[in-house]
Structures are given as structure tokens and as C-alpha cells.
Design a protein around this motif. Sequence first.
Motif, PDB file in Angstrom:
ATOM      1  N   GLU A   1     -13.069  15.323 -41.605  1.00 25.88           N
ATOM      2  CA  GLU A   1     -13.909  14.767 -42.673  1.00 25.88           C
ATOM      3  C   GLU A   1     -13.442  13.365 -43.054  1.00 25.88           C
ATOM      4  N   MET A   2     -12.117  13.188 -43.158  1.00 29.25           N
ATOM      5  CA  MET A   2     -11.585  11.879 -43.520  1.00 29.25           C
ATOM      6  C   MET A   2     -11.892  10.852 -42.431  1.00 29.25           C
TER       7      MET A   2
ATOM      8  N   LEU B   1     -14.443  10.875 -40.332  1.00 29.19           N
ATOM      9  CA  LEU B   1     -15.869  10.547 -40.398  1.00 29.19           C
ATOM     10  C   LEU B   1     -16.167   9.580 -41.539  1.00 29.19           C
ATOM     11  N   LYS B   2     -15.577   9.835 -42.701  1.00 26.59           N
ATOM     12  CA  LYS B   2     -15.778   8.934 -43.842  1.00 26.59           C
ATOM     13  C   LYS B   2     -15.200   7.559 -43.546  1.00 26.59           C
ATOM     14  N   TRP B   3     -14.028   7.525 -42.876  1.00 20.57           N
ATOM     15  CA  TRP B   3     -13.410   6.252 -42.532  1.00 20.57           C
ATOM     16  C   TRP B   3     -14.303   5.453 -41.588  1.00 20.57           C
TER      17      TRP B   3
ATOM     18  N   GLU C   1     -17.580   5.653 -41.302  1.00 21.41           N
ATOM     19  CA  GLU C   1     -18.729   5.169 -42.075  1.00 21.41           C
ATOM     20  C   GLU C   1     -18.352   3.929 -42.885  1.00 21.41           C
ATOM     21  N   PHE C   2     -17.211   3.999 -43.553  1.00 23.18           N
ATOM     22  CA  PHE C   2     -16.758   2.903 -44.398  1.00 23.18           C
ATOM     23  C   PHE C   2     -16.434   1.660 -43.560  1.00 23.18           C
TER      24      PHE C   2
END
Length: 150
Positions: free
Chosen positions: A13-14, A16-18, A20-21
Motif C-alpha cells: 500500500e505504501m 502504491l501511494k508513493w 502515485e505521489f
Amino acid sequence: MSTILDLATAEKEMALKWLEFTVAGFVKNMRQLRIKDTGALMASFKKQVIATADGRLQLDLSYALYGKFIDMGVGRGMGLGVKKGDDGFDRIRNSRGQLKRYGRKARKWYSKELAFQTKRLAELMSELHGTILISTVADALPTETIAITF
């Protein structure tokens, strides 16, 4: 066993968020530096997180190759096979070989952002592992009060 699964899920999850960011940061840099001739470079980002069998994550981030050339300030030259003295050379370049119309200038949309975001990902992952390690140790401790004196 559930802690290992929780860790793997949290890491994914981290990651994937990274991704995106990071892509949002790249697009923001391109807009600030006005790198949007056709918008194809902004639309070319592909991102993926792959979990391997040994429990490691692999992050895949790809984009159009010419984006690197924009970052380095190279390209926009002559066609293949054009030599000094040819019609194409005189039309595009002056007598010193410099481009008449386009000045090459590095527009750093990629390299600085990637270095910063890679460091930030390492910090986030180590913080995640530290938090899970502390919670695992806390769960394994007996429920009695333990006094530690220094």
C-alpha cells in the motif's frame, strides 16, 4: 504469521501511494517548466508494484524515453545523415554549428524529484518496519509490569 502478512500488505500500500505521489510530483514539475508540447509525456507514465516470491517488492515506473532527453537538455538536433554543407545543416544550424531556432537547456523535471522521492521512500519503509517491530515486541512481552532502571 499474520504480522508478516500485515507487513507485506502495508509495504505494498505504501509503495502504491508513493508511486502515485511521485508521478504527481513529476507532472507538477513538467507543468512548472512548461514541458507539455503534446501532453504525451505526461500521459506516458505507467506504474506497478510487483511482490516477489521471497517477500521483496519491485516498483516499476516507466515513461516515454524522450523525457530523459528533456531533463538532460539534449536532442532537437538534425536528422540522421545530415552533414555540414548539406541544405538541412544550413537551414537548422549557423556556421558555428549551433541551432538557430532551438536553444538546448536542461529542464530538470525528473532527476531531482526522483532523488528526493527515493530517499523519502527509504525513510517511509524504515519507519514502517520500525513501527511493526515495536508493536511485535510489545505484543510478545508479558502482561506484567516490567521496570527498567538505568
